[in-house]
Design an enzyme around this catalytic site. Structure first.
Site, PDB file in Angstrom:
ATOM      1  CB  SER A 112       2.359   0.914   7.463  1.00  0.00           C
ATOM      2  OG  SER A 112       2.384   1.900   6.474  1.00  0.00           O
ATOM      3  CG  ASP A 136      -0.216  -4.049   2.618  1.00  0.00           C
ATOM      4  OD1 ASP A 136       0.397  -3.547   1.646  1.00  0.00           O
ATOM      5  OD2 ASP A 136      -0.607  -3.388   3.599  1.00  0.00           O
ATOM      6  CG  HIS A 193      -0.400   0.293   2.496  1.00  0.00           C
ATOM      7  ND1 HIS A 193      -0.074  -0.679   3.413  1.00  0.00           N
ATOM      8  CD2 HIS A 193      -0.035   1.465   3.055  1.00  0.00           C
ATOM      9  CE1 HIS A 193       0.443  -0.103   4.479  1.00  0.00           C
ATOM     10  NE2 HIS A 193       0.479   1.188   4.288  1.00  0.00           N
TER      11      HIS A 193
END
Ligand SMILES: *[C@@H]1O[C@H](CO)[C@@H](O)[C@H](O)[C@H]1NC(C)=O
Ligand SMILES: *[C@@H]1O[C@H](CO)[C@@H](O)[C@H](O)[C@H]1NC(C)=O
Ligand SMILES: *[C@@H]1O[C@H](CO)[C@@H](O)[C@H](O)[C@H]1NC(C)=O
Length: 375
Positions: free
Chosen positions: A325, A277, A232
């Site tokens: 992240s 992801d 992402h």
């Protein structure tokens, strides 16, 4: 019954001649000097010097270990652990019990008959000890005490060779192994939300991914030219030329910087789902491994993290809502080697209660990583 010691003593003190006082001070000073001398001597005697050795040892085994060549494979790890504990036990059964610090297998190589283990050996001796004698007794302990080692594998104690190396060389060998960390001196680190202040080399595989120079995501170094991150991170920002990766403890100034040559996002990733992801980023040129920058180990696809394993998620303290992240979730094994268990996927809001982060499981995507990078 009318004895009054206070008065007697008081009068006596008053009667002290100046030369008596002088003598008392003089004697006190001598006692003090002797104490300091003894302390200095004691401290010097107890000062220890580290001896680092590069050691080789040949062995044979009935079991077929096809994956000895692949560092961090289960087979490599299992055999390393056996040999390391044999060496440790050899020292523990010798007079050098206190002097032994650790041994670490760094690689295996094939021989005509059997396998050669390459190992770092670290000991600490009093600084007063003669270095040549130290070399001799270390070798002697290995020759003699490894004879009682219970296999498998079957080691050949007479094959042991040791070579003294310096700190720089030792660090370099360790930095080229995956998943090694400098000792955790989590002493008086400043508490920040979600973790402690980090020292150099504590999480050397942590990288920061920056778009036009500002931090967007975390990433993990898995090889001198490859990073793993989240998919992402690249949904909006796709052009590799505008991304940079920075390494080292702090983002600014960073220890090292590299451009990105290529970004590979998992084919099955669909924004904003959490599935698949994962992404890979190839660096414009390899980073040199240093104490502050080197790679983590990738677990085998069938590696099993245990429920009780302590996991660490690291990052730069979430500068943005999701600044951490793409970063690593890691855990160490019994040898203190660190493996990448997960990739921070979405909303790692550790600081907020009841909001556990979502992580991409690395073992499930291990084969995908190999298919893209050969690692
Ligand atoms: C690794 O070792 C295990 C035993 O621990 C063995 O069953 C397995 O076949 C080995 N794997 C490879 C690929 O050599
Ligand atoms: C350590 O050893 C290497 C190889 O022998 C040598 O090139 C290097 O200068 C040494 N470094 C130090 C700090 O002594
Ligand atoms: C990184 O991985 C590539 C692909 O497997 C390999 O060719 C290269 O030697 C690796 N580099 C290092 C430093 O391990």
């Amino acid at each position: 019954m009318m004895y009054r010691p206070d008065v007697v003593r008081a009068r006596k003190r008053v009667c002290w001649e100046p030369w008596v006082i002088g003598l008392v001070i003089f004697i006190s000073l001598i006692v003090l000097a002797v104490c300091i001398g003894l302390t200095v001597h004691y401290v010097r005697y107890n000062q220890k010097k580290t001896y680092n050795y590069y050691s080789t040892l040949s062995f044979t085994t009935d079991k077929l270990y096809a994956e000895f060549g692949r560092e961090a494979s289960n087979n490599f790890t299992e055999m390393s652990q056996r040999l390391e504990s044999m060496v440790k036990n050899a020292f523990y059964r010798s007079p050098l019990r206190e002097e032994f610090v650790k041994s670490q297998i760094i690689k295996f190589s094939q021989q005509k008959h059997g396998v050669l283990a390459h190992m770092l050996l670290i000991c600490r001796f009093h600084s007063t000890e003669d270095p040549e004698t130290v070399d001799k007794i270390v070798q002697l302990v290995l020759h003699e005490k490894l004879q009682d080692a219970v296999g498998p594998p079957k080691v050949d104690p007479q094959s042991v060779k040791i070579k003294k190396i310096n700190k720089t060389e030792t660090d370099s060998y360790l930095n080229h192994c995956c998943g090694t960390r400098r000792s955790k001196t989590l002493g008086q680190g400043l508490r920040i939300v979600g973790g402690t202040e980090v020292e150099e080399g504590e999480w050397p595989w942590q990288a920061s991914l920056q778009w036009d120079g500002s931090h967007r995501c975390g990433a993990t170094l898995i090889n001198a030219t490859w990073l793993v991150s989240a998919a992402h991170c690249f949904t909006t920002y796709k052009n590799p030329a505008r991304w940079t990766a920075s390494f080292g403890v702090t983002i600014k100034p960073s220890k090292m910087k590299r451009g990105l040559r290529r970004i590979i996002v998992h084919e099955k990733y669909k924004h904003p789902s959490h599935d698949y992801d994962i992404s890979l980023a190839e660096l414009s040129s390899p980073v040199p491994y240093t104490n502050a920058v080197h790679r983590v180990c990738l677990p085998d696809a069938y590696y099993e993290f245990q429920p009780g394993d302590v996991m660490f998620v690291t990052g730069f303290g979430a500068l943005k809502n999701d600044g951490d992240s793409g970063g690593p979730l890691v855990s160490s094994d019994a040898r203190d080697i660190w493996y990448l268990a997960g990739i921070v996927s979405w909303g790692d809001e550790c600081a907020k209660p009841n909001k556990p982060g979502v992580y991409t499981r690395v073992t499930a995507l291990r084969d995908w990583i190999t298919s893209k990078t050969g690692i």
